[in-house]
Design an enzyme around this catalytic site. Structure first.
Site, PDB file in Angstrom:
ATOM      1  N   HIS A 146       0.506  -3.200   8.196  1.00 37.13           N
ATOM      2  CA  HIS A 146      -0.218  -3.970   9.211  1.00 37.13           C
ATOM      3  C   HIS A 146      -1.479  -4.592   8.607  1.00 37.13           C
ATOM      4  O   HIS A 146      -2.224  -3.930   7.896  1.00 37.13           O
ATOM      5  CB  HIS A 146      -0.684  -3.062  10.347  1.00 37.13           C
ATOM      6  N   ASN A 176      -1.422   1.757   1.544  1.00 36.67           N
ATOM      7  CA  ASN A 176      -1.300   1.595   2.992  1.00 36.67           C
ATOM      8  C   ASN A 176      -1.667   2.871   3.739  1.00 36.67           C
ATOM      9  O   ASN A 176      -2.440   2.835   4.708  1.00 36.67           O
ATOM     10  CB  ASN A 176       0.138   1.183   3.338  1.00 36.67           C
TER      11      ASN A 176
END
Length: 365
Positions: A146, A176
């Site tokens: 994201h 991440n």
């Protein structure tokens, strides 16, 4: 003696008499069930335009309503401005990732706690030729990272939008899941602990001549990821910059340094003097203190800041983003539905039919 034949009509009448009430109730209940079930399932594949979307709502995600400005002409090829619930995206049909994602974080926004519900989906507002797919990421060794975090989202609609692949880049797992997660938490802590509005621009960088790709659609793997933040109340500014690997490295740089790497003007509204400042941005949420403002770090005198953008260019960009970003939702809704993969449509229909039959059978028992 010949047996008396029972007509299909009589059989149906008998069945209806015996189970008529159950059938009627079953059809009514199952109809409502299918509508709810169908909306939930279909929303995993289609990002529907929100009735609350408007030009003013889109502009609110930018500091002083002005989006980042792409200075490098090559980056502008096949770009799509997308207005989502809670964030905006400049999507690249070349890299098949966002070039930048913008959010305005406020204490009120982050006071809304929405339980996470994964619904990764292709972005059907983007033409199929320029679209990343779920299959591209599968077994690639990279996370669907994201850029606008799910935890930043104040509504279920915004959360669903955040799982669009238009908001994702192929991100190294440790980057991440550890480095980036901690930086996202730190950014939210500035908002929630110190009660500041924070403008955030997040995205990938692509440097070097040989860039790795994943999947049949050749989604380009970023070499680094960045998160630029600006706090108008205190003037604190800077950017997190991390290599997209498992090294767990991250550094805080100036906006000018970032602009030189990217070929775009991240905050066109700010002066060069502001963008050369580097504040000591926190690397995790525990480093954010309630009554202690982010301290000043140093001045970047070396990096090449992006050139100033004329007022006319900014107004044109602002208008284009509002118009194109909103029209993507409305004008492409029909083509998006017709452009959905047949396998996806078949899967939705099959699940709906099976759920309906199972529900009716349970009611008739």
């Amino acid at each position: 003696m010949a047996k008396k034949r029972t007509s299909s009509k009589n059989v149906f009448t008998q069945l209806l008499g015996q189970n008529g009430l159950k059938i009627v109730l079953g059809l009514v209940a199952s109809g409502s069930f299918v509508i709810a079930f169908g909306q939930e399932k279909i929303s995993q594949w289609i990002s529907l335009p929100s009735s609350s979307s408007s030009s003013s709502v889109c502009a609110e995600q930018f500091y002083k309503d002005i989006p980042p400005f792409i200075a490098k002409e090559a980056l502008s090829k096949n770009t799509y401005p997308l207005c989502f619930n809670g964030f905006n995206v400049m999507y690249s049909g070349v890299s098949k990732t966002p070039l930048w994602v913008a959010e305005a974080l406020t204490p009120q926004r982050l006071s809304q706690k929405i339980p996470r519900k994964d619904s990764f989906h292709e972005e059907l507002k983007v033409p199929s030729a320029y679209r990343a797919t779920l299959a591209d990421y599968r077994a690639s060794g990279y996370d669907r990272g994201h850029m606008a975090p799910n935890a930043d989202m104040p509504t279920k609609a915004a959360q669903a939008d955040s799982f669009s692949l238009a908001n994702m880049v192929p991100q190294s797992p440790k980057n991440n899941q550890q480095v980036w997660r901690e930086l996202e938490e730190a950014t939210r802590a500035i908002v929630t602990k110190q009660k500041h509005d924070v403008y955030v621009v997040t995205g990938p960088t692509f440097t070097g001549k040989k860039l790795k790709t994943i999947g049949d659609n050749k989604v380009i793997v970023p070499t680094s990821v960045f998160k630029a933040i600006y706090i108008p109340k205190t003037g604190a500014i800077g950017a997190y910059y991390a290599p997209n690997d498992n090294s767990l490295k991250v550094k805080v740089v100036s906006i000018c340094y970032l602009e030189e790497q990217l070929g775009m003007n991240i905050f066109p509204q700010l002066t060069e003097e502001q963008k050369r400042n580097i504040y000591k941005l926190p690397l995790n949420a525990n480093s954010v203190k309630v009554h202690q403002e982010i301290p000043y770090g140093n001045w970047d005198a070396e990096s090449q800041c992006a050139e100033d953008v004329s007022k006319d260019q900014l107004l044109a960009l602002q208008k284009k983003f509002k118009t194109d970003g909103l029209s993507q939702s409305s004008n492409n809704s029909e083509s998006s539905q017709s452009g959905m993969d047949q396998s996806t449509l078949d899967a939705i229909v099959k699940q709906l039919v099976e759920a309906l039959l199972q529900y009716i059978l349970q009611l008739l028992r």
